[in-house]
Scaffold this motif. Sequence first.
Motif, short mmCIF file in Angstrom:
data_model
loop_
_atom_site.label_atom_id
_atom_site.label_comp_id
_atom_site.label_asym_id
_atom_site.label_seq_id
_atom_site.Cartn_x
_atom_site.Cartn_y
_atom_site.Cartn_z
N LEU A 1 15.61 2.00 -13.24
CA LEU A 1 16.22 1.40 -12.05
C LEU A 1 17.74 1.56 -12.06
N ARG A 2 18.35 1.59 -13.25
CA ARG A 2 19.80 1.83 -13.30
C ARG A 2 20.15 3.26 -12.92
N ASP B 1 0.81 -1.21 0.00
CA ASP B 1 0.00 0.00 0.00
C ASP B 1 0.85 1.27 0.00
N MET B 2 2.18 1.13 -0.07
CA MET B 2 3.06 2.29 -0.16
C MET B 2 4.34 1.87 -0.89
N LEU B 3 4.91 2.82 -1.65
CA LEU B 3 6.10 2.55 -2.46
C LEU B 3 7.00 3.78 -2.46
N SER B 4 8.28 3.56 -2.79
CA SER B 4 9.22 4.67 -2.93
C SER B 4 8.84 5.48 -4.17
N TYR B 5 8.70 6.79 -3.98
CA TYR B 5 8.12 7.61 -5.05
C TYR B 5 9.10 8.61 -5.67
N GLY B 6 9.84 9.35 -4.86
CA GLY B 6 10.54 10.54 -5.32
C GLY B 6 11.49 10.34 -6.49
N ALA B 7 12.41 9.38 -6.39
CA ALA B 7 13.42 9.20 -7.43
C ALA B 7 12.80 8.73 -8.74
N SER B 8 11.86 7.78 -8.65
CA SER B 8 11.23 7.29 -9.88
C SER B 8 10.38 8.38 -10.53
N ILE C 1 18.16 4.96 -10.61
CA ILE C 1 17.83 5.03 -9.18
C ILE C 1 18.79 4.21 -8.34
N ARG C 2 19.15 3.03 -8.83
CA ARG C 2 19.99 2.09 -8.07
C ARG C 2 21.24 1.76 -8.86
N PRO C 3 22.26 2.61 -8.83
CA PRO C 3 23.51 2.29 -9.54
C PRO C 3 24.06 0.93 -9.09
N LYS C 4 24.70 0.24 -10.02
CA LYS C 4 25.29 -1.08 -9.79
C LYS C 4 24.26 -2.19 -9.65
N ILE C 5 22.98 -1.90 -9.90
CA ILE C 5 21.96 -2.93 -9.77
C ILE C 5 22.19 -4.02 -10.81
N THR C 6 21.99 -5.26 -10.43
CA THR C 6 22.14 -6.40 -11.33
C THR C 6 20.76 -6.84 -11.84
N LEU C 7 20.75 -7.67 -12.87
CA LEU C 7 19.48 -8.15 -13.40
C LEU C 7 18.72 -8.96 -12.35
N GLY C 8 19.44 -9.65 -11.48
CA GLY C 8 18.79 -10.46 -10.47
C GLY C 8 18.06 -9.65 -9.42
N ARG C 9 18.41 -8.36 -9.27
CA ARG C 9 17.76 -7.51 -8.26
C ARG C 9 16.72 -6.58 -8.87
N MET C 10 16.55 -6.62 -10.19
CA MET C 10 15.62 -5.71 -10.85
C MET C 10 14.19 -5.90 -10.34
N ALA C 11 13.73 -7.15 -10.25
CA ALA C 11 12.35 -7.42 -9.87
C ALA C 11 12.05 -6.88 -8.47
N THR C 12 13.01 -7.03 -7.55
CA THR C 12 12.80 -6.57 -6.17
C THR C 12 12.58 -5.07 -6.12
N HIS C 13 13.45 -4.30 -6.79
CA HIS C 13 13.34 -2.84 -6.73
C HIS C 13 12.23 -2.33 -7.65
N TYR C 14 11.86 -3.10 -8.63
CA TYR C 14 10.70 -2.76 -9.46
C TYR C 14 9.44 -2.77 -8.60
N ARG C 15 9.32 -3.78 -7.73
CA ARG C 15 8.12 -3.91 -6.90
C ARG C 15 8.08 -2.97 -5.72
N ARG C 16 9.23 -2.41 -5.32
CA ARG C 16 9.24 -1.52 -4.14
C ARG C 16 9.24 -0.05 -4.51
N THR C 17 9.20 0.27 -5.78
CA THR C 17 9.17 1.66 -6.22
C THR C 17 7.96 1.90 -7.12
#
Length: 469
Positions: A58-59, A19-26, A61-77
């Motif tokens: 996501l690249r 019901d809440m997500l990271s908003y500002g950077a995206s 917002i999250r420098p150095k992010i790998t493909l394996g972590r994309m789904a996690t940060h996609y869902r939290r932003t």
Amino acid sequence: IIDYKYVPLTDSTASDGPDMLSYGASALVKSVSADLLSDLLNIYPANEAYSIMSIATLRVIRPKITLGRMATHYRRTFVCKDYPGAAMSKNTLGNLLQRIGQDGNKRKDFYQLRISSVAEDHHIAIDGTLKQNTSIVNDLSAYSYKARTRGCSEVSVLYAYDIEQMEPVCAEVFPGNSIDASSYSAFIRDNDIRKGIIVADKGFPPSKIKEELAERPELHFLTPIKRNDLRISDNNMLSFEGVLEGIEGHVVYKKKQIKGGRFLYSYRDARKAAIEEADYLTKAENQKTFEPKKYSKKSSLFGVIVFESDQDLNPKTAYQCYDDRWLLELVFNRYKSDDCLDKTNVQGDFSVIGSEFVNFITTVMTCRIIRKATRAGLLNKKSYGDLMDDLSSAWRKTNAPQKPKTDDGCWVHTLQIVFEELEALGLSEPVHKPEPKKRGRKKKEPEVSKTKRSRGRPRKDANQSVGLL
């Protein structure tokens, strides 16, 4: 019935999302990238365009992010709200990058949409950067002349940068051992660059693109030549004829048309000349290699740069064109440091090419964000990285109105300083503040008499006058 108690069944159709997500950077990234999404939708299927925009965002917002972590940060932003339904699993994204790399026609069509915005009088800076790539399963990874001393193989990425628009217009990947000059003509042909003034470095001589220039009448060049080029002495280019006004460093210049209709522009920066001379003498002193004849020959060339062009330009304009080329160096600096794109992190030729295509979009986003934050005055107070970190801490409820307001009650633990940054960037409507009251005592209005009297001495009462008599 659970533990002898009645428990009502939950609605199976209810959303199980947060019901809440990271908003500002995206939100900041989205605010500068609407045209990029539009161009992608004109070329790629919607699901692929959404995935490309999600990876690129996501690249940022999250420098150095790998493909394996994309789904996690996609869902939290709020990226998952901006580009809903994007498939973000590691395997799916890997296959997507490979498909992008395999389809060169679609990449070319996308770059053409970017290049079409370049005007004929715009200046296009072209340069390359090397990226570490230790893969043993692709042909692009090779040892460049620099990488041999570093002990790692690399790939070469060439960029074209529109100086007026202050952002890249196209990019291409070459093998790490490819020389810039040999990639020059291929880069122009592959991306079909047909207009503008190419402002390149010494590694990109115009002799390498003779055919391309002949076929493209709206494409021109401004390129520095080597200091030992005979055309400098033959045309007496060190006999300067004026001083550029409004340029730091006290720059003298000379302009001359030579055989073939081309022009030479020579400049000597007094400040750079002093620095180069000091460095030369320091090295000669330390190594005890000072030679009077050699020094006499070099002293006249300290701080000197000479350009060749097929355009009749104002000397100040020509100098500023090349001086502004440092913007491309800043792009590469952001590319490698802020966005942490100094490694490919993928395997295979097509995957590297596809990943660099997405990195191009990431770089355009970053350039625009920096321009927007600079205009808002935010980068005078903090670094780009700190600003993005602040904005990432601005969380918002997912059922909130689309147009955020600072006082709408839909923010989650957001600091006041972050609100100020959001408002400065136009990402949140500020709270309406009443106009401050003026300080000081209110001036007392003079009492107005009911009967208006004329100026002068007051008239005596008639009764009093009679009594005195």
